[in-house]
Design a protein around this motif. Sequence first.
Motif, PDB file in Angstrom:
ATOM      1  N   GLU A  49      33.416  45.749   3.088  1.00  9.75           N
ATOM      2  CA  GLU A  49      33.570  46.884   2.190  1.00  9.75           C
ATOM      3  C   GLU A  49      33.706  46.396   0.755  1.00  9.75           C
ATOM      4  O   GLU A  49      34.176  45.286   0.501  1.00  9.75           O
ATOM      5  CB  GLU A  49      34.812  47.695   2.581  1.00  9.75           C
ATOM      6  CG  GLU A  49      34.738  48.296   3.985  1.00  9.75           C
ATOM      7  CD  GLU A  49      35.990  49.078   4.321  1.00  9.75           C
ATOM      8  OE1 GLU A  49      36.899  49.133   3.463  1.00  9.75           O
ATOM      9  OE2 GLU A  49      36.052  49.627   5.441  1.00  9.75           O
ATOM     10  N   HIS A  50      33.276  47.243  -0.177  1.00  8.86           N
ATOM     11  CA  HIS A  50      33.409  46.910  -1.590  1.00  8.86           C
ATOM     12  C   HIS A  50      34.890  46.791  -1.950  1.00  8.86           C
ATOM     13  O   HIS A  50      35.708  47.632  -1.570  1.00  8.86           O
ATOM     14  CB  HIS A  50      32.747  47.983  -2.456  1.00  8.86           C
ATOM     15  CG  HIS A  50      31.252  47.952  -2.384  1.00  8.86           C
ATOM     16  ND1 HIS A  50      30.493  47.075  -3.116  1.00  8.86           N
ATOM     17  CD2 HIS A  50      30.376  48.682  -1.642  1.00  8.86           C
ATOM     18  CE1 HIS A  50      29.209  47.271  -2.851  1.00  8.86           C
ATOM     19  NE2 HIS A  50      29.114  48.248  -1.959  1.00  8.86           N
ATOM     20  N   GLY A  51      35.206  45.739  -2.675  1.00  7.95           N
ATOM     21  CA  GLY A  51      36.593  45.483  -3.029  1.00  7.95           C
ATOM     22  C   GLY A  51      37.311  44.608  -2.025  1.00  7.95           C
ATOM     23  O   GLY A  51      38.395  44.090  -2.310  1.00  7.95           O
ATOM     24  N   GLN A  52      36.732  44.442  -0.843  1.00  8.42           N
ATOM     25  CA  GLN A  52      37.333  43.577   0.170  1.00  8.42           C
ATOM     26  C   GLN A  52      36.980  42.125  -0.131  1.00  8.42           C
ATOM     27  O   GLN A  52      35.831  41.820  -0.452  1.00  8.42           O
ATOM     28  CB  GLN A  52      36.812  43.957   1.558  1.00  8.42           C
ATOM     29  CG  GLN A  52      37.353  43.086   2.684  1.00  8.42           C
ATOM     30  CD  GLN A  52      36.748  43.459   4.032  1.00  8.42           C
ATOM     31  OE1 GLN A  52      36.022  44.450   4.135  1.00  8.42           O
ATOM     32  NE2 GLN A  52      37.044  42.678   5.050  1.00  8.42           N
ATOM     33  N   PRO A  53      37.957  41.217  -0.059  1.00 10.03           N
ATOM     34  CA  PRO A  53      37.647  39.801  -0.328  1.00 10.03           C
ATOM     35  C   PRO A  53      36.608  39.275   0.654  1.00 10.03           C
ATOM     36  O   PRO A  53      36.624  39.603   1.843  1.00 10.03           O
ATOM     37  CB  PRO A  53      38.997  39.099  -0.135  1.00 10.03           C
ATOM     38  CG  PRO A  53      40.014  40.171  -0.292  1.00 10.03           C
ATOM     39  CD  PRO A  53      39.378  41.433   0.214  1.00 10.03           C
ATOM     40  N   GLY A  54      35.691  38.496   0.139  1.00  5.78           N
ATOM     41  CA  GLY A  54      34.675  37.917   1.000  1.00  5.78           C
ATOM     42  C   GLY A  54      35.251  36.865   1.928  1.00  5.78           C
ATOM     43  O   GLY A  54      36.363  36.374   1.738  1.00  5.78           O
ATOM     44  N   ILE A  55      34.492  36.530   2.938  1.00  3.68           N
ATOM     45  CA  ILE A  55      34.911  35.513   3.904  1.00  3.68           C
ATOM     46  C   ILE A  55      34.610  34.137   3.321  1.00  3.68           C
ATOM     47  O   ILE A  55      33.474  33.847   2.945  1.00  3.68           O
ATOM     48  CB  ILE A  55      34.168  35.690   5.238  1.00  3.68           C
ATOM     49  CG1 ILE A  55      34.414  37.091   5.802  1.00  3.68           C
ATOM     50  CG2 ILE A  55      34.606  34.627   6.241  1.00  3.68           C
ATOM     51  CD1 ILE A  55      33.568  37.412   7.017  1.00  3.68           C
ATOM     52  N   ASP A  56      35.624  33.309   3.243  1.00  5.29           N
ATOM     53  CA  ASP A  56      35.429  31.944   2.751  1.00  5.29           C
ATOM     54  C   ASP A  56      35.177  31.044   3.959  1.00  5.29           C
ATOM     55  O   ASP A  56      36.100  30.551   4.589  1.00  5.29           O
ATOM     56  CB  ASP A  56      36.653  31.478   1.966  1.00  5.29           C
ATOM     57  CG  ASP A  56      36.379  30.187   1.197  1.00  5.29           C
ATOM     58  OD1 ASP A  56      35.269  29.634   1.371  1.00  5.29           O
ATOM     59  OD2 ASP A  56      37.245  29.735   0.446  1.00  5.29           O
ATOM     60  N   PHE A  57      33.907  30.863   4.296  1.00  2.42           N
ATOM     61  CA  PHE A  57      33.556  30.087   5.479  1.00  2.42           C
ATOM     62  C   PHE A  57      33.938  28.616   5.344  1.00  2.42           C
ATOM     63  O   PHE A  57      34.086  27.915   6.346  1.00  2.42           O
ATOM     64  CB  PHE A  57      32.046  30.191   5.744  1.00  2.42           C
ATOM     65  CG  PHE A  57      31.586  31.572   6.076  1.00  2.42           C
ATOM     66  CD1 PHE A  57      31.696  32.064   7.365  1.00  2.42           C
ATOM     67  CD2 PHE A  57      31.054  32.394   5.097  1.00  2.42           C
ATOM     68  CE1 PHE A  57      31.269  33.345   7.677  1.00  2.42           C
ATOM     69  CE2 PHE A  57      30.624  33.672   5.396  1.00  2.42           C
ATOM     70  CZ  PHE A  57      30.733  34.153   6.689  1.00  2.42           C
ATOM     71  N   LEU A  58      34.080  28.140   4.136  1.00  2.00           N
ATOM     72  CA  LEU A  58      34.336  26.717   3.917  1.00  2.00           C
ATOM     73  C   LEU A  58      35.803  26.393   3.691  1.00  2.00           C
ATOM     74  O   LEU A  58      36.192  25.233   3.795  1.00  2.00           O
ATOM     75  CB  LEU A  58      33.534  26.220   2.706  1.00  2.00           C
ATOM     76  CG  LEU A  58      32.022  26.405   2.800  1.00  2.00           C
ATOM     77  CD1 LEU A  58      31.361  25.932   1.522  1.00  2.00           C
ATOM     78  CD2 LEU A  58      31.472  25.645   3.989  1.00  2.00           C
ATOM     79  N   GLY A  59      36.609  27.384   3.377  1.00  2.00           N
ATOM     80  CA  GLY A  59      37.995  27.081   3.050  1.00  2.00           C
ATOM     81  C   GLY A  59      39.008  27.873   3.824  1.00  2.00           C
ATOM     82  O   GLY A  59      40.184  27.872   3.486  1.00  2.00           O
ATOM     83  N   GLY A  60      38.578  28.551   4.863  1.00  2.00           N
ATOM     84  CA  GLY A  60      39.489  29.381   5.638  1.00  2.00           C
ATOM     85  C   GLY A  60      40.316  28.575   6.611  1.00  2.00           C
ATOM     86  O   GLY A  60      40.088  28.601   7.812  1.00  2.00           O
ATOM     87  N   GLY A  61      41.259  27.804   6.126  1.00  2.00           N
ATOM     88  CA  GLY A  61      42.084  26.975   6.991  1.00  2.00           C
ATOM     89  C   GLY A  61      41.413  25.641   7.273  1.00  2.00           C
ATOM     90  O   GLY A  61      40.342  25.319   6.774  1.00  2.00           O
ATOM     91  N   GLU A  62      42.073  24.849   8.117  1.00  2.00           N
ATOM     92  CA  GLU A  62      41.572  23.510   8.408  1.00  2.00           C
ATOM     93  C   GLU A  62      40.223  23.556   9.116  1.00  2.00           C
ATOM     94  O   GLU A  62      39.361  22.710   8.903  1.00  2.00           O
ATOM     95  CB  GLU A  62      42.592  22.748   9.255  1.00  2.00           C
ATOM     96  CG  GLU A  62      43.894  22.458   8.514  1.00  2.00           C
ATOM     97  CD  GLU A  62      44.829  21.598   9.335  1.00  2.00           C
ATOM     98  OE1 GLU A  62      44.426  21.203  10.443  1.00  2.00           O
ATOM     99  OE2 GLU A  62      45.943  21.324   8.874  1.00  2.00           O
ATOM    100  N   GLY A  63      40.034  24.550   9.998  1.00  2.00           N
ATOM    101  CA  GLY A  63      38.770  24.652  10.717  1.00  2.00           C
ATOM    102  C   GLY A  63      37.598  24.881   9.788  1.00  2.00           C
ATOM    103  O   GLY A  63      36.534  24.289   9.949  1.00  2.00           O
ATOM    104  N   GLY A  64      37.802  25.753   8.789  1.00  2.12           N
ATOM    105  CA  GLY A  64      36.733  26.016   7.845  1.00  2.12           C
ATOM    106  C   GLY A  64      36.365  24.796   7.041  1.00  2.12           C
ATOM    107  O   GLY A  64      35.188  24.504   6.823  1.00  2.12           O
ATOM    108  N   ARG A  65      37.374  24.062   6.599  1.00  2.00           N
ATOM    109  CA  ARG A  65      37.096  22.849   5.831  1.00  2.00           C
ATOM    110  C   ARG A  65      36.404  21.801   6.697  1.00  2.00           C
ATOM    111  O   ARG A  65      35.500  21.101   6.247  1.00  2.00           O
ATOM    112  CB  ARG A  65      38.392  22.298   5.244  1.00  2.00           C
ATOM    113  CG  ARG A  65      38.960  23.151   4.120  1.00  2.00           C
ATOM    114  CD  ARG A  65      40.080  22.428   3.407  1.00  2.00           C
ATOM    115  NE  ARG A  65      41.253  22.271   4.249  1.00  2.00           N
ATOM    116  CZ  ARG A  65      42.245  23.163   4.312  1.00  2.00           C
ATOM    117  NH1 ARG A  65      42.174  24.272   3.602  1.00  2.00           N
ATOM    118  NH2 ARG A  65      43.291  22.948   5.077  1.00  2.00           N
ATOM    119  N   PHE A  66      36.849  21.685   7.942  1.00  2.00           N
ATOM    120  CA  PHE A  66      36.258  20.701   8.853  1.00  2.00           C
ATOM    121  C   PHE A  66      34.773  20.982   9.058  1.00  2.00           C
ATOM    122  O   PHE A  66      33.927  20.101   8.888  1.00  2.00           O
ATOM    123  CB  PHE A  66      36.992  20.728  10.193  1.00  2.00           C
ATOM    124  CG  PHE A  66      36.373  19.847  11.243  1.00  2.00           C
ATOM    125  CD1 PHE A  66      36.663  18.495  11.286  1.00  2.00           C
ATOM    126  CD2 PHE A  66      35.496  20.371  12.186  1.00  2.00           C
ATOM    127  CE1 PHE A  66      36.088  17.676  12.250  1.00  2.00           C
ATOM    128  CE2 PHE A  66      34.920  19.566  13.148  1.00  2.00           C
ATOM    129  CZ  PHE A  66      35.221  18.213  13.183  1.00  2.00           C
TER     130      PHE A  66
END
Length: 202
Positions: free
Chosen positions: A140-157
């Motif tokens: 939805e507009h105004g909703q923060p986007g999904i940070d696939f690369l930084g969403g916790g340790e799994g995202g960074r990994f």
Amino acid sequence: MLTLARKQTIPRYLLFFCILAVLSVFLLWPIYLTVQGGFLTPEGEFTTKYLQSVFEDPLWMAGLGNSLMIAAATTVLCLILTMPMAVLAAKYDFRGKAAMTSLLLIPLILPPFVGAIGLRALLGRFGAVNALLLELGILEHGQPGIDFLGGGEGGRFWGVVVMEALHLYPIIYLNITAALANLDPALDEAALGLGAGKIRRF
């Protein structure tokens, strides 16, 4: 007087020894210093305490474990990416094959940070994937986007794994393609004559 053959050979030897000298200074010598520093005390005595300290420190062990997991995951992802492309390039002839091969090898000449910037622009919180999800109405507009690369340790990994795979897959691609190209076609024809299917022949 030197013969023409010897005159042509001398520059080759000079070039060889120049390359060998450069490799020795910038590659072999640093490796030697690293190994020497890992097993010799400042007094010059042999020791393994530096190596033992790595296995005794939980922080170092965690880093070693992460490195091994990243290496394993990157290798698997590279194989998944390159195996179909290598089979296609080695077994089939089609229009644009040379162009495809050239494009697949581009990551070899690109600096790693270029791929990192591109991956960030694609999978970051304000990247192209989130823009697509917004257009499709999933976000939805105004909703923060999904940070696939930084969403916790799994995202960074997985961000590191994807980045490494996209940068290193040409190496595995070249090796698999060369291995498949060196297979004797007669073996494939013999297996086909014996009734083996495509998967079994592969």
